[in-house]
Design an enzyme around this catalytic site. Structure first.
Site, short mmCIF file in Angstrom:
data_model
loop_
_atom_site.label_atom_id
_atom_site.label_comp_id
_atom_site.label_asym_id
_atom_site.label_seq_id
_atom_site.Cartn_x
_atom_site.Cartn_y
_atom_site.Cartn_z
N CYS A 380 -3.52 6.93 -4.56
CA CYS A 380 -2.72 5.79 -5.03
C CYS A 380 -2.72 5.75 -6.57
O CYS A 380 -2.01 6.53 -7.19
CB CYS A 380 -3.22 4.50 -4.39
SG CYS A 380 -1.95 3.24 -4.31
N HIS A 514 -3.19 5.45 1.22
CA HIS A 514 -4.65 5.40 1.34
C HIS A 514 -5.11 6.11 2.61
O HIS A 514 -5.35 5.45 3.64
CB HIS A 514 -5.13 3.95 1.33
CG HIS A 514 -5.00 3.30 0.00
ND1 HIS A 514 -5.98 3.42 -0.97
CD2 HIS A 514 -4.01 2.58 -0.55
CE1 HIS A 514 -5.58 2.77 -2.06
NE2 HIS A 514 -4.40 2.25 -1.83
N GLU A 516 -7.89 7.28 3.36
CA GLU A 516 -9.27 6.94 3.76
C GLU A 516 -9.32 5.85 4.83
O GLU A 516 -10.29 5.76 5.58
CB GLU A 516 -10.09 6.51 2.52
CG GLU A 516 -9.74 5.16 1.90
CD GLU A 516 -8.60 5.18 0.89
OE1 GLU A 516 -7.78 6.13 0.95
OE2 GLU A 516 -8.50 4.26 0.05
N1 GLN Z 1 -2.06 -0.48 -9.35
C1 GLN Z 1 -1.27 0.49 -8.67
C2 GLN Z 1 -0.06 -0.14 -8.00
O1 GLN Z 1 -0.03 -1.31 -7.76
C3 GLN Z 1 -2.07 1.29 -7.67
C4 GLN Z 1 -2.57 0.46 -6.54
C5 GLN Z 1 -3.63 1.15 -5.73
O2 GLN Z 1 -4.26 2.10 -6.20
N2 GLN Z 1 -3.88 0.67 -4.54
O3 GLN Z 1 0.87 0.56 -7.69
#
Ligand code: GLN
Length: 542
Positions: A380, A514, A516
């Site tokens: 992410c 994600h 994970e």
């Molecule tokens: N801050 C980033 C976004 O909002 C990444 C978010 C995250 O890593 N879950 O896109």
């Protein structure tokens, strides 16, 4: 017929109620029952999505796009049952619902009160699970005695009365602290906690006693006597080496037998727990080791990256190695040479994150992994930083940045204003409120044939869980691909970059989702299996 098991906690928080519930769920599954786990959280937030990981640990995202308590992650990892939005409720949600009904006039004429209106709403949440499983395990967050917990305890008391003792069971998790000066485990806090619970009208039938050393028969007898509980239902819950040993340990102490016994159900003596034995053996007897650096900013609270830590361990289980996690605070790279922190590391991972603090340090960590050809996994925010790094250092776009940190002339990562969710358009703007408005939950992605990720997944069609507001800007695709950063996964409409990978690198993958969250010890996520395999290769080079 659905039976309900309510799990409360006493004495102190962090006793591992969530893990205990998950482990009991796994044991009931091993007995052939269908289980469902849910969590009732007394805090006032509508969901944990707006809380800092420092406050509440990781936010666990479900396929159906809910931001929930991290215990739901334990439930899913232990039982394999995908968590759902309706498996977690908070005081904030209960009040939002009740006040909405009040404004609509649903209760016209009535005075709205905690009992019965709030408690009824909580009971409806529990009732909803009827028929969905043989056993519904409901964990109550917080510690008995907290003001916020009272409506929840009252609701489960009423619920237990309504369905009767043949269908409801109360388990209380407590702590027996060891006092070195006295040389013994103390039972008094447990006695007080049970007394408190009984003052609310709840009599626990099973006590799960956490302790750091064996509990003697005398102590068990004493607890049974003072707490009005059968002696064999005072179950020691001793510390174990790995959380995956918890089902085995609880089974050995008779927890699931006593649950069967409480419900008057037949007790099959020989349970097949070989799946758990295998996992524990793999963890305790690894054939090698790898070291992974996690470069983040919530590094001093292990719970902030709960699922991530577990997924890495799962990757280790699949590859028969132990995975040593080295947490590195990203900000250190802003002034120090990464080499001093990353020497001898077999893989670098930049996890999800929010906000500018530490971002430049993460970008330096990416650069280090790219230039030194160390396996890199960006999740992410970690993918977004990887793309910014490539844009700056490979494409020469010195001003490349994310608009998350303010306006910039090369918005390589920018806010998403619209996207498709199940064919419907979702729209957001900078001004949209922060709660529950990210791109959340499961989204499909199409992978490029013969890419590294397609090989890892063994498929070109995947679905993964998202939680982000910003997105890699597809307008930069051509420039980045020309420099070797391949967009190997895209949303089905081709508009949203989901995965990037470096062509000229042993293992360099950034994913917008994600992975994970879906990894399980007995079903490790393919990307983590592949990443750890690459780290093993790297460790052979050093
Ligand atoms: N801050 C980033 C976004 O909002 C990444 C978010 C995250 O890593 N879950 O896109």
């Amino acid at each position: 017929m659905t039976r309900y098991i309510f799990i409360t906690g006493g004495v102190v928080s962090s006793l591992g109620k969530g893990l205990g519930s998950a482990a009991l769920g796994a044991l009931l599954q091993a007995r052939g029952y269908k289980v469902r786990l849910c969590k009732l959280d007394p805090y006032l937030n509508v969901d944990p999505g707006t809380m800092s990981p420092f406050q509440h640990g990781e936010v666990y995202v479900t396929d159906d796009g809910a931001e929930t308590d991290l215990d739901l992650g334990h439930y899913e990892r232990f039982t394999g049952v995908p968590a759902r939005r309706h498996d977690n409720i908070t005081t904030g949600q209960v009040y939002t619902e009740v006040l909405g009904k009040e404004r609509r006039g649903d209760y016209l004429g009535a005075t709205i009160q905690v009992i019965p209106h709030i408690t009824n709403e909580i009971k409806d949440f529990i009732h909803e699970k009827e028929g969905t499983a043989d056993f519904v395990l409901c964990e109550i967050g917080g510690t008995v005695g907290d003001i916020e917990s009272l409506p929840f305890l009252e609701a489960i008391r009423q619920f237990g009365n309504e369905i009767g003792t043949s269908r409801a069971l109360f388990i209380h998790v407590t702590l027996l602290p060891y006092i070195p000066a006295a040389g013994e485990l103390k039972t008094k806090p447990t006695q007080h906690s049970v007394k408190e619970l009984m003052s609310y009208g709840i009599r626990p039938q099973i006590l799960l006693c956490r302790a750091d050393r064996p509990i003697s028969q005398d102590e068990r007898k004493k607890i049974a006597l003072f707490c009005n509980i059968d002696e064999e239902k005072v179950i020691p819950a001793l510390d174990v080496k790995t959380i995956y040993e918890v089902p085995l340990s609880y089974h050995a102490e008779g927890l699931d037998c006593q649950v069967m016994n409480s419900f008057g159900l037949e007790n099959t003596p020989d349970l097949d727990l070989s799946k758990w034995e295998r996992i524990v053996r793999r963890i305790k007897e690894p054939e090698g080791a790898v070291r992974i650096a996690i470069v983040g900013k919530y590094t001093n609270l292990a719970d902030s990256y709960k699922s991530l830590n577990e997924a890495l361990i799962h990757g280790g289980i699949a590859n028969k190695v132990s995975v040593e996690l080295n947490f590195v605070e990203a900000e250190v790279f802003e002034n120090a040479d990464p080499l001093s922190y990353l020497q001898g590391i077999d893989g670098i991972l930049v996890p999800g994150g929010f906000g500018q603090r530490g971002a430049e340090g993460k970008i330096r960590a990416v650069q280090f992994a790219r230039e030194h050809k160390i396996p890199y996994f960006g999740i992410c925010f970690g993918m977004q930083m990887a793309v910014i790094e490539a844009a700056r250092n490979l494409c020469g776009l010195k001003n490349a940045n994310s608009t998350e940190f303010g306006p910039c002339s090369e918005p390589v990562v920018g806010i998403m204003t619209e996207w498709l969710k199940e064919g419907e358009k979702e729209e957001r703007s900078e001004k949209t409120g922060k709660g529950g408005t990210m791109r959340l939950g499961a989204y499909p992605a199409s992978l490029r044939e013969s890419s590294l990720v397609a090989k890892a997944y063994g498929s070109t069609d995947i679905s993964e869980r998202h939680r982000h507001r910003y997105e890699v800007n597809i307008a930069y695709r051509e420039a980045l691909e020309a420099q070797g950063l391949i967009f190997s996964g895209l949303s089905p409409d081709g508009k949203l970059p989901e995965i990037v990978e470096l062509a000229d690198h042993p293992w360099f993958i950034g994913v917008q989702f994600h992975p994970e969250l879906k990894s399980k010890p007995f079903d490790p996520h393919p990307l983590f299996v592949s990443f750890i395999r690459a780290a093993i290769e790297q460790s052979r080079l050093v």
